[in-house]
Design an enzyme around this catalytic site. Structure first.
Site, PDB file in Angstrom:
ATOM      1  N   GLY A   1       0.750  -1.160  -0.085  1.00  0.00           N
ATOM      2  CA  GLY A   1       0.064   0.254  -0.003  1.00  0.00           C
ATOM      3  C   GLY A   1       0.763   1.296   0.095  1.00  0.00           C
ATOM      4  N   GLU A   2       2.213   1.283  -0.085  1.00  0.00           N
ATOM      5  CA  GLU A   2       3.083   2.346   0.036  1.00  0.00           C
ATOM      6  C   GLU A   2       2.886   2.825  -1.393  1.00  0.00           C
ATOM      7  OE1 GLU A   2       6.697   1.296   1.864  1.00  0.00           O
ATOM      8  OE2 GLU A   2       5.606   1.129   3.929  1.00  0.00           O
TER       9      GLU A   2
ATOM     10  N   ARG B   1     -14.706  16.150   8.662  1.00  0.00           N
ATOM     11  CA  ARG B   1     -15.843  16.212   9.697  1.00  0.00           C
ATOM     12  C   ARG B   1     -15.317  16.097  11.015  1.00  0.00           C
ATOM     13  NH1 ARG B   1     -18.422  11.078   6.477  1.00  0.00           N
ATOM     14  NH2 ARG B   1     -16.312  11.082   5.852  1.00  0.00           N
ATOM     15  N   GLN B   2     -13.966  15.767  11.334  1.00  0.00           N
ATOM     16  CA  GLN B   2     -13.482  15.608  12.749  1.00  0.00           C
ATOM     17  C   GLN B   2     -12.611  17.291  12.882  1.00  0.00           C
ATOM     18  OE1 GLN B   2     -13.844  12.432  15.004  1.00  0.00           O
ATOM     19  NE2 GLN B   2     -13.642  14.123  16.510  1.00  0.00           N
TER      20      GLN B   2
ATOM     21  N   HIS C   1     -16.418  20.507   4.782  1.00  0.00           N
ATOM     22  CA  HIS C   1     -17.585  19.983   5.592  1.00  0.00           C
ATOM     23  C   HIS C   1     -18.293  21.070   6.435  1.00  0.00           C
ATOM     24  CE1 HIS C   1     -20.313  17.620   8.082  1.00  0.00           C
ATOM     25  NE2 HIS C   1     -19.849  18.086   8.960  1.00  0.00           N
TER      26      HIS C   1
ATOM     27  N   LYS D   1     -30.910  15.203  12.341  1.00  0.00           N
ATOM     28  CA  LYS D   1     -30.530  14.039  12.551  1.00  0.00           C
ATOM     29  C   LYS D   1     -29.729  13.838  13.996  1.00  0.00           C
ATOM     30  CE  LYS D   1     -26.518  13.242  10.125  1.00  0.00           C
ATOM     31  NZ  LYS D   1     -25.549  13.119   8.746  1.00  0.00           N
TER      32      LYS D   1
ATOM     33  N   ASP E   1     -26.682  17.282   0.485  1.00  0.00           N
ATOM     34  CA  ASP E   1     -25.647  17.132   1.570  1.00  0.00           C
ATOM     35  C   ASP E   1     -24.342  17.416   0.828  1.00  0.00           C
ATOM     36  OD1 ASP E   1     -24.973  16.753   4.069  1.00  0.00           O
ATOM     37  OD2 ASP E   1     -25.657  14.514   4.232  1.00  0.00           O
TER      38      ASP E   1
ATOM     39  N   THR F   1     -27.427   8.434   6.090  1.00  0.00           N
ATOM     40  CA  THR F   1     -28.058   9.846   6.028  1.00  0.00           C
ATOM     41  C   THR F   1     -29.112   9.912   4.949  1.00  0.00           C
ATOM     42  OG1 THR F   1     -26.125  10.729   7.165  1.00  0.00           O
ATOM     43  CG2 THR F   1     -27.915  12.156   6.541  1.00  0.00           C
TER      44      THR F   1
HETATM   45  C1  R5P Z   1     -22.226  14.484   8.050  1.00  0.00           C
HETATM   46  O1  R5P Z   1     -22.781  15.353   9.067  1.00  0.00           O
HETATM   47  C2  R5P Z   1     -22.060  14.832   6.587  1.00  0.00           C
HETATM   48  O2  R5P Z   1     -22.673  16.031   6.317  1.00  0.00           O
HETATM   49  C3  R5P Z   1     -22.953  13.750   5.780  1.00  0.00           C
HETATM   50  O3  R5P Z   1     -24.259  13.945   6.264  1.00  0.00           O
HETATM   51  C4  R5P Z   1     -22.556  12.417   6.313  1.00  0.00           C
HETATM   52  O4  R5P Z   1     -21.067  12.394   6.220  1.00  0.00           O
HETATM   53  C5  R5P Z   1     -23.019  11.371   5.373  1.00  0.00           C
HETATM   54  O5  R5P Z   1     -22.412  10.219   5.767  1.00  0.00           O
HETATM   55  P1  R5P Z   1     -23.214   8.812   5.554  1.00  0.00           P
HETATM   56  O6  R5P Z   1     -23.445   8.861   4.093  1.00  0.00           O
HETATM   57  O7  R5P Z   1     -22.469   7.777   5.797  1.00  0.00           O
HETATM   58  O8  R5P Z   1     -24.594   8.974   6.116  1.00  0.00           O
END
Ligand code: R5P
Length: 296
Positions: A38-39, A95-96, A129, A192, A219, A227
């Protein structure tokens, strides 16, 4: 102004090609070999001293491999005397961007340190994000919006009946509102609930009547599709006629696409920040218009 060149990272060769045409820049290719463990091994056969390199490399899965390639290429370019602007169409780990639970690593902060450490002097991404993530970077960073391009594509290619734009969660509501305004449609937001330990999500809504209406769920990212499937379930129950899932970054991991199709979603559309079977909207144009405003 320094001579500008476009460096096509292995994760974004096609987008880099479109960008080079719009920006009228020559393309420097990157010779990449992936070993069986994988490198990656990278070779760039070009003299970079005194040049500004616009390096295009997205960091979709395999995330860490693409991220490492970005860092390796940027390191080589800066060592060789170039100034590097990194175009990272999908910015992994965004996202983090904070601690949700005590002890969690703010992954995007680590990515920002790594980017700084290889000498990248500017970052350009697409629909980060959350705007909060921008503050973790200590160099100029800009997030280009792909929402106008997505709204334009849907308007030109799909005929919708009394469209309703739906944000599947609060975080998506600003983007959904922007999309709805550009499209000329109504918009609503669901909520959500995410179990921060198991990662499980549940999408909820107030009473809704969507009979004889086409819904566009909007989204930033579709990863597992959980989601979107949650939101689509509500819209089906509310009687929606057609359901579209539209996103900027279609990660669509594992069997996400198949599951979305089986859950009765009529169309899935994403941009090419992550190349794939539904990445029908090109972000080269909005990226090029931003890049062309930049000085050295
Ligand atoms: C998180 O809040 C993002 O905006 C997306 O809603 C999320 O990453 C979607 O992830 P998944 O398709 O796994 O639900």
């Amino acid at each position: 102004m320094n001579q500008r060149v476009l460096v096509a990272g292995p994760a974004s060769t096609s987008l880099a090609d479109s960008l080079s045409k719009l920006l009228k820049l020559s393309v420097i290719t990157v010779d990449t070999k992936i070993f069986s463990d994988g490198e990656s091994k990278i070779r760039i056969d070009s003299k970079m001293e005194g040049k500004t390199a616009i390096l295009v490399q997205s960091t979709y899965p395999p995330t860490d491999q693409h991220l490492m390639q970005l860092l390796m290429i940027a390191h080589h370019l800066t060592q060789d005397g170039a100034k590097v602007y990194a175009v990272i169409p999908y910015l992994a780990y965004a996202r983090q961007d904070k601690q949700f639970l005590d002890g969690e690593v703010v992954s995007l902060g680590v990515v920002s340190h790594l980017i700084r450490s290889v000498g990248i002097s500017r970052v350009i991404t697409v629909d980060i994000h959350s705007a909060e993530g921008l503050s973790l970077f200590s160099m100029p960073i800009y997030s280009v919006s792909a929402i106008p391009a997505l709204a334009h594509y849907i308007k030109q290619n799909l005929r919708l009946e009394r469209p309703l734009v739906v944000a599947p969660d609060f975080g998506a509501s600003k983007r959904a509102e922007a999309f709805a305004t550009l499209y000329g449609a109504e918009h609503i937001a669901f909520s959500k609930l995410r179990d921060r330990v198991t990662g499980e999500v549940r999408v909820e809504s107030k009473a809704l009547d969507a009979r004889n209406r086409d819904a566009v769920i909007l989204d930033d990212i579709i990863s597992t599709g959980g989601t979107i499937r949650g939101a689509a379930g509500i819209l089906h129950e509310a009687g929606a006629r057609k359901i579209l899932a539209v996103c900027v970054h279609g990660l669509l991991v594992e069997d996400a696409l198949e599951l979305l199709r089986r859950s009765g979603i009529d169309e899935i559309v994403s941009t090419n920040t992550v190349p794939g079977p539904v990445s029908r909207v090109d972000v080269a144009e909005p990226l090029a218009s931003y890049i062309s405003t930049l000085g050295d």
